[in-house]
Design a protein around this motif. Structure first.
Motif, mmCIF file in Angstrom:
data_model
loop_
_atom_site.group_PDB
_atom_site.id
_atom_site.type_symbol
_atom_site.label_atom_id
_atom_site.label_comp_id
_atom_site.label_asym_id
_atom_site.label_seq_id
_atom_site.Cartn_x
_atom_site.Cartn_y
_atom_site.Cartn_z
ATOM 1 N N SER A 67 -75.237 47.718 -23.004
ATOM 2 C CA SER A 67 -75.596 46.904 -21.854
ATOM 3 C C SER A 67 -74.779 45.603 -21.859
ATOM 4 O O SER A 67 -74.343 45.119 -20.812
ATOM 5 C CB SER A 67 -77.098 46.613 -21.910
ATOM 6 N N CYS A 68 -74.562 45.059 -23.076
ATOM 7 C CA CYS A 68 -73.753 43.831 -23.205
ATOM 8 C C CYS A 68 -72.331 44.085 -22.710
ATOM 9 O O CYS A 68 -71.758 43.283 -21.975
ATOM 10 C CB CYS A 68 -73.695 43.383 -24.659
ATOM 11 N N ARG A 69 -71.787 45.186 -23.168
ATOM 12 C CA ARG A 69 -70.423 45.508 -22.764
ATOM 13 C C ARG A 69 -70.309 45.619 -21.251
ATOM 14 O O ARG A 69 -69.414 45.062 -20.621
ATOM 15 C CB ARG A 69 -69.977 46.823 -23.397
ATOM 16 N N LEU A 70 -71.256 46.315 -20.654
ATOM 17 C CA LEU A 70 -71.239 46.526 -19.214
ATOM 18 C C LEU A 70 -71.357 45.192 -18.462
ATOM 19 O O LEU A 70 -70.645 44.948 -17.489
ATOM 20 C CB LEU A 70 -72.402 47.440 -18.830
ATOM 21 N N ARG A 71 -72.247 44.354 -18.934
ATOM 22 C CA ARG A 71 -72.449 43.064 -18.287
ATOM 23 C C ARG A 71 -71.168 42.230 -18.357
ATOM 24 O O ARG A 71 -70.771 41.580 -17.402
ATOM 25 C CB ARG A 71 -73.613 42.328 -18.963
ATOM 26 N N TRP A 72 -70.538 42.263 -19.508
ATOM 27 C CA TRP A 72 -69.309 41.499 -19.695
ATOM 28 C C TRP A 72 -68.197 42.059 -18.819
ATOM 29 O O TRP A 72 -67.538 41.321 -18.088
ATOM 30 C CB TRP A 72 -68.894 41.516 -21.167
ATOM 31 N N MET A 73 -68.005 43.339 -18.887
ATOM 32 C CA MET A 73 -66.892 43.962 -18.172
ATOM 33 C C MET A 73 -67.037 43.847 -16.652
ATOM 34 O O MET A 73 -66.063 43.673 -15.939
ATOM 35 C CB MET A 73 -66.783 45.458 -18.542
ATOM 36 N N ASN A 74 -68.260 43.954 -16.170
ATOM 37 C CA ASN A 74 -68.459 44.031 -14.727
ATOM 38 C C ASN A 74 -68.850 42.710 -14.078
ATOM 39 O O ASN A 74 -68.865 42.611 -12.853
ATOM 40 C CB ASN A 74 -69.543 45.064 -14.388
ATOM 41 N N TYR A 75 -69.195 41.741 -14.909
ATOM 42 C CA TYR A 75 -69.733 40.527 -14.282
ATOM 43 C C TYR A 75 -69.227 39.221 -14.896
ATOM 44 O O TYR A 75 -68.789 38.328 -14.191
ATOM 45 C CB TYR A 75 -71.268 40.567 -14.351
ATOM 46 N N LEU A 76 -69.258 39.130 -16.217
ATOM 47 C CA LEU A 76 -68.980 37.842 -16.863
ATOM 48 C C LEU A 76 -67.510 37.621 -17.175
ATOM 49 O O LEU A 76 -67.060 36.487 -17.305
ATOM 50 C CB LEU A 76 -69.796 37.732 -18.163
ATOM 51 N N ARG A 77 -66.776 38.688 -17.342
ATOM 52 C CA ARG A 77 -65.365 38.595 -17.724
ATOM 53 C C ARG A 77 -64.609 37.667 -16.775
ATOM 54 O O ARG A 77 -64.819 37.715 -15.559
ATOM 55 C CB ARG A 77 -64.761 40.003 -17.653
ATOM 56 N N PRO A 78 -63.740 36.812 -17.323
ATOM 57 C CA PRO A 78 -62.975 35.913 -16.451
ATOM 58 C C PRO A 78 -62.063 36.709 -15.510
ATOM 59 O O PRO A 78 -61.544 37.746 -15.887
ATOM 60 C CB PRO A 78 -62.126 35.104 -17.439
ATOM 61 N N GLY A 79 -61.900 36.191 -14.317
ATOM 62 C CA GLY A 79 -60.957 36.805 -13.390
ATOM 63 C C GLY A 79 -61.541 37.898 -12.521
ATOM 64 O O GLY A 79 -60.835 38.526 -11.753
ATOM 65 N N ILE A 80 -62.845 38.108 -12.656
ATOM 66 C CA ILE A 80 -63.482 39.137 -11.830
ATOM 67 C C ILE A 80 -63.578 38.627 -10.392
ATOM 68 O O ILE A 80 -64.080 37.536 -10.145
ATOM 69 C CB ILE A 80 -64.909 39.439 -12.337
ATOM 70 N N LYS A 81 -63.093 39.435 -9.462
ATOM 71 C CA LYS A 81 -63.272 39.124 -8.041
ATOM 72 C C LYS A 81 -64.531 39.818 -7.582
ATOM 73 O O LYS A 81 -64.823 40.924 -7.991
ATOM 74 C CB LYS A 81 -62.108 39.670 -7.219
ATOM 75 N N ARG A 82 -65.260 39.188 -6.719
ATOM 76 C CA ARG A 82 -66.481 39.823 -6.256
ATOM 77 C C ARG A 82 -66.509 39.874 -4.732
ATOM 78 O O ARG A 82 -66.241 38.893 -4.064
ATOM 79 C CB ARG A 82 -67.704 39.067 -6.770
#
Length: 258
Positions: A67-82
């Motif tokens: 769940s941590c990995r998913l949260r990081w990859m899909n939401y918290l990671r820098p540079g994510i466009k939403r």
DNA sequence: AACCCTGCCAACCGCGAGATT
DNA sequence: GAATCTCGCGGTTGGCAGGGT
């Protein structure tokens, strides 16, 4: 044999992430980097306890590593466009989906700042309907030939949309230095050929000579590719997959694929 | 105002592949 | 070589918000 579950379900937080949890996770990853997801929740808790002097005392990151990995990859990671997927991005997603099928991670790799989950959701919500509608519209038009071509896939074979981890792709050159063949290799294992013999994995890795891509074009790459049709294996060299996709950027044939 | 329906999207789940023991 | 661990993938689910009745 059997395998342990990723984590027990009892006593583990589930559902939407709180700001505090996001902070714990971000802080930990900024300090230690990504990876080791399985042990991360416990360690993240310890780190924060020390840093914030009891402010998070006994408040560990009580989440499954996955769940941590998913949260990081899909939401918290820098540079994510939403949100706000541009028409260009939309067009690219449609083209890539036609080429690659449901390989969302590969498609996302071509769209900086976009995640596979977002693209998958966007496709399922908007684009699948849009494409379906476009096809229906086209069927009604006079150009039924091109529709058959589009729908049958006789001129373009879609790469099997199977969920596999493919970070490298193998490509081979003929005598003239042109691409002949390619596939995702088993790592460090001999390759079976269709005549029953095996080939050793290449001793040396050579990065692709970029001009050769433009010589044969993306269409040539895939039409000669055993990823699509044959089991033939020729001597190969290896390149990182991102180099292949980089090459596609400059190839006019890319726009002619569809 | 209350209820129902629908669409969106974050998160979960099970699985496969490669790495490690 | 077998067992186990870890990571990453695509499919699916469920909560929420907004619109319609």
């Amino acid at each position: 044999m059997g395998r342990k579950p990723c984590c027990g379900k009892e006593g583990v937080n589930r559902g939407a992430w709180s700001l505090k949890e996001d902070e714990l996770l971000s802080n930990y990853i900024q300090l230690h980097g990504e990876g080791k997801w399985r042990n991360l929740p416990h360690k993240a808790g310890i780190y924060i306890n020390a840093k914030h002097l009891f402010s998070y005392f006994l408040v560990g990151l009580n989440r499954c590593g996955k769940s941590c990995r998913l949260r990081w990859m899909n939401y918290l990671r820098p540079g994510i466009k939403r949100g706000n997927i541009s028409p260009d991005e939309q067009d690219l997603i449609i083209r890539l989906h036609r080429l690659l099928g449901n390989r969302w991670s590969l498609i996302a790799g071509r769209l900086p700042g976009r995640t596979d989950n977002e693209i998958k959701n966007y496709w399922n919500t908007f684009l699948s309907k849009k494409v379906q509608a476009d096809v229906s519209k086209t069927i009604e038009s006079e150009d039924k030939k091109s529709v058959r071509k589009y729908k049958s896939g006789t001129t373009r074979k879609v790469i099997v949309p199977k969920a596999t981890r493919c970070t490298k792709i193998l490509l081979s050159l003929d005598e003239g230095g042109h691409l002949k063949n390619n596939q995702c290799p088993p790592s460090s294992t001999p390759l079976d050929t269709n005549d029953g013999s095996t080939l050793e994995s290449p001793k040396e890795n050579h990065l692709l000579d970029m001009p050769n891509f433009s010589d044969i074009g993306i269409e040539g790459i895939f039409e000669n590719s055993n990823m699509l049709e044959t089991d033939d294996v020729a001597p190969m060299f290896e390149m990182e997959f991102h180099n292949l996709t980089y090459s596609l950027e400059f190839d006019d044939d890319w726009t002619n694929l569809l």
